[in-house]
Design an enzyme around this catalytic site. Structure first.
Site, PDB file in Angstrom:
ATOM      1  NE  ARG A  30      -3.209   2.612   2.698  1.00 19.23           N
ATOM      2  CZ  ARG A  30      -3.192   3.439   3.745  1.00 19.23           C
ATOM      3  NH1 ARG A  30      -2.607   3.088   4.867  1.00 19.23           N
ATOM      4  NH2 ARG A  30      -3.771   4.620   3.678  1.00 19.23           N
ATOM      5  CG  HIS A  45      -0.984   8.963   3.511  1.00 24.37           C
ATOM      6  ND1 HIS A  45      -1.142   7.630   3.813  1.00 24.37           N
ATOM      7  CD2 HIS A  45      -0.521   9.525   4.654  1.00 24.37           C
ATOM      8  CE1 HIS A  45      -0.771   7.389   5.069  1.00 24.37           C
ATOM      9  NE2 HIS A  45      -0.388   8.537   5.604  1.00 24.37           N
ATOM     10  CD  GLU A 100      -4.475   7.879   9.854  1.00 24.33           C
ATOM     11  OE1 GLU A 100      -4.057   8.948  10.332  1.00 24.33           O
ATOM     12  OE2 GLU A 100      -3.969   6.774  10.130  1.00 24.33           O
ATOM     13  CG  ASN A 125      -4.906   3.610   8.893  1.00 31.34           C
ATOM     14  OD1 ASN A 125      -5.021   2.604   8.180  1.00 31.34           O
ATOM     15  ND2 ASN A 125      -4.449   4.752   8.432  1.00 31.34           N
ATOM     16  CE1 TYR A 141       0.191   2.782  13.652  1.00 33.53           C
ATOM     17  CE2 TYR A 141      -1.810   3.854  12.883  1.00 33.53           C
ATOM     18  CZ  TYR A 141      -0.543   3.334  12.635  1.00 33.53           C
ATOM     19  OH  TYR A 141      -0.035   3.373  11.361  1.00 33.53           O
ATOM     20  CD  GLU A 165      -1.460   4.069   8.193  1.00 29.84           C
ATOM     21  OE1 GLU A 165      -1.210   4.492   9.345  1.00 29.84           O
ATOM     22  OE2 GLU A 165      -1.610   4.806   7.207  1.00 29.84           O
TER      23      GLU A 165
HETATM   24  O1  IFM Z   1       2.757   7.696  10.073  1.00 34.84           O
HETATM   25  C1  IFM Z   1       1.379   7.745  10.262  1.00 34.84           C
HETATM   26  C2  IFM Z   1       0.645   7.552   8.955  1.00 34.84           C
HETATM   27  O2  IFM Z   1       1.022   8.484   8.002  1.00 34.84           O
HETATM   28  C3  IFM Z   1      -0.839   7.679   9.179  1.00 34.84           C
HETATM   29  N1  IFM Z   1      -1.283   6.836  10.243  1.00 34.84           N
HETATM   30  C4  IFM Z   1      -0.557   6.847  11.482  1.00 34.84           C
HETATM   31  C5  IFM Z   1       0.930   6.666  11.222  1.00 34.84           C
HETATM   32  C6  IFM Z   1       1.702   6.685  12.551  1.00 34.84           C
HETATM   33  O3  IFM Z   1       1.497   7.867  13.226  1.00 34.84           O
END
Ligand code: IFM
Length: 450
Positions: free
Chosen positions: A79, A123, A168, A294, A296, A354
């Site tokens: 990606r 992006h 995002e 995405n 985290y 992500e």
């Molecule tokens: O690096 C970023 C990415 O560009 C978008 N999502 C979160 C990642 C980590 O912060």
């Protein structure tokens, strides 16, 4: 039906992700136009240590090596994002053939290596010329985005089937136009709210364009989604969690699924939303093939009222390891989120576009990088993806963030997310132990490997 719970479905997509501004460098080569991130990072005080994406991982020149690296790991899908100002230096109008040619070569190289491209259109590197016209808060940007979509999908659509319109949009809108921590660095809530509507509208307008230009297109949008947990059972903490959930998650999930903008959040913004024109909400609802997620961390939401006034002490605390971004490692949050997206929102296909972690790397005397914390992060999250699949959530793929250490926006090069280490002085790439582990997991289609 998959009986061994730790084996992934046979067509599960194993990938890695990057983004143009974070890795390409070559910011002013071959006619590329200026982006808002060039302007922002060249402005003193905006990015830690004055870092810029001018060279980054020099992927613009080293892409052949990076493909070889992915091939050596057995990565099945890559990606990446296209830099809009490389294709249309002024955002619209005159096309840069050199820019298109770069992506043509990259795509051909990936296909030769049997790596399936997943392309993100946006992006975060908006052409500065469009920001000068008002940027995302202005409706003018929408037509420009559709023009860009049309050009790049015509150019690559015979070979690229998987398209992600936006990465995002919450970050683009609110971190870029409200918090000012990202380009273009504004601090104006009304601008941010208008920006988020125009981002979603651009998405909705571009989906049918992609379908017209790409036979058998697989089209989605990627959201950053962060589950919210109240810090205590108090009414005020529950309210805080509901609000943040609305601000980050529902403000995008709801309009994309026909629920409209969440009224509690609109009320709290005190915004008339007069930029929403008749038909816009239907446009945003253009059917997509998948949702990109995405993920985290989770967030423990605490009301701003002090604990004494709350008469409820905090009962929920961070329990996982903490990454260098100060994010709690909480794999279970991904499982819960995936369940919500499928069983509540009804998404029928989901890709984790992500997931990954920044930890400081230690390079040993042999030049090797052992990164057990990152390895375990990826492994534990993959296991949760598998659990979610086993209860019926249709997750079709997973992309590690990131293939390479890269330019981490306002943090510059101080945070390393890569499974491959990049020495930014020499551009040397070194596989970390997480990359070697990921390669093994791919081979056996199973995250339960040592
Ligand atoms: O690096 C970023 C990415 O560009 C978008 N999502 C979160 C990642 C980590 O912060």
């Amino acid at each position: 039906m998959n009986n061994n719970k730790s084996i992934f479905p046979k067509d599960f997509v194993w990938g890695v992700a990057t983004a143009s501004y974070q890795i390409e460098g070559a910011w002013n080569e071959d006619g590329r136009g200026e982006s808002i991130w060039d302007r922002f990072s060249h402005t003193p005080g905006k990015v830690l240590n004055g870092d810029t994406g001018d060279t980054a991982c020099d992927h613009y020149h080293l892409w052949r090596d990076d493909i070889k690296l992915m091939k050596s790991l057995g990565i099945a899908a890559y990606r990446f994002s296209v830099a809009w100002p490389r294709v249309l230096p002024q955002g619209r109008g005159k096309i840069s053939e050199a820019g298109i040619d770069f992506y043509n070569q990259l795509v051909d190289g990936l296909l030769e290596a049997d790596i399936v491209p997943y392309v993100t259109l946006y992006h975060w590197d908006l052409p500065q010329a469009l920001e000068d016209e008002g940027g995302w808060p202005s409706r003018l940007v929408v037509d420009a985005f559709v023009e860009y979509t049309d050009i790049i999908t015509r150019a690559l659509g015979d070979r690229v089937k998987n398209w992600i319109t936006l990465n995002e949009p919450w970050v683009s809108a609110f971190v870029g136009y409200r918090d000012g921590r990202h380009a273009p660095g504004h601090m104006d809530l009304d601008k941010a709210v208008a920006a988020s509507h125009h981002l979603l509208l651009s998405h909705g307008r571009s989906v049918p364009v992609i379908r017209d230009n790409v036979k058998d297109a697989n089209v989605g949008i990627t959201l950053n989604l962060t589950p919210q947990v109240p810090a205590s059972p108090s009414v005020v903490d529950k309210k805080a969690a509901t609000w943040v959930d609305g601000y980050i998650n529902r403000f995008f999930l709801d309009p994309l699924t026909g629920r409209g903008y969440p009224q509690d959040i609109v009320n709290s913004f005190g915004n008339s939303m007069d930029f929403v024109q008749p038909g816009d909400m239907d446009t945003i609802l253009a059917p997509i093939d998948f949702l990109g997620v995405n993920y985290y961390t989770r967030n423990i939401a605490r009301s701003e009222i002090t604990p004494e006034e709350q008469n409820q002490p905090q009962t929920v605390f961070r329990e996982g390891a903490i990454t260098e971004m100060d994010w709690e490692v909480y794999p279970k949050g991904l499982y819960n989120l995936l369940g919500r997206l499928h069983f509540d929102y009804g998404f029928q296909s989901i890709f984790i576009t992500e997931n990954g972690a920044a930890f400081p790397d230690e390079v040993n005397s042999d030049g090797e990088v052992d990164d057990p914390a990152r390895l375990s992060y990826i492994k534990e999250h993959l296991k949760m993806v598998n659990e979610a699949i086993s209860i019926g959530v249709p997750v079709n793929g997973y992309f590690v963030w990131s293939l390479l250490d890269n330019f981490e926006w306002g943090f510059g090069y101080s945070k390393r997310f890569g499974i491959v280490r990049v020495d930014f002085e020499t551009q040397k790439r070194t596989l970390k132990s997480s990359a070697k582990w990921y390669s093994k997991a791919i081979q056996v289609n199973n995250a339960d490997v040592e």
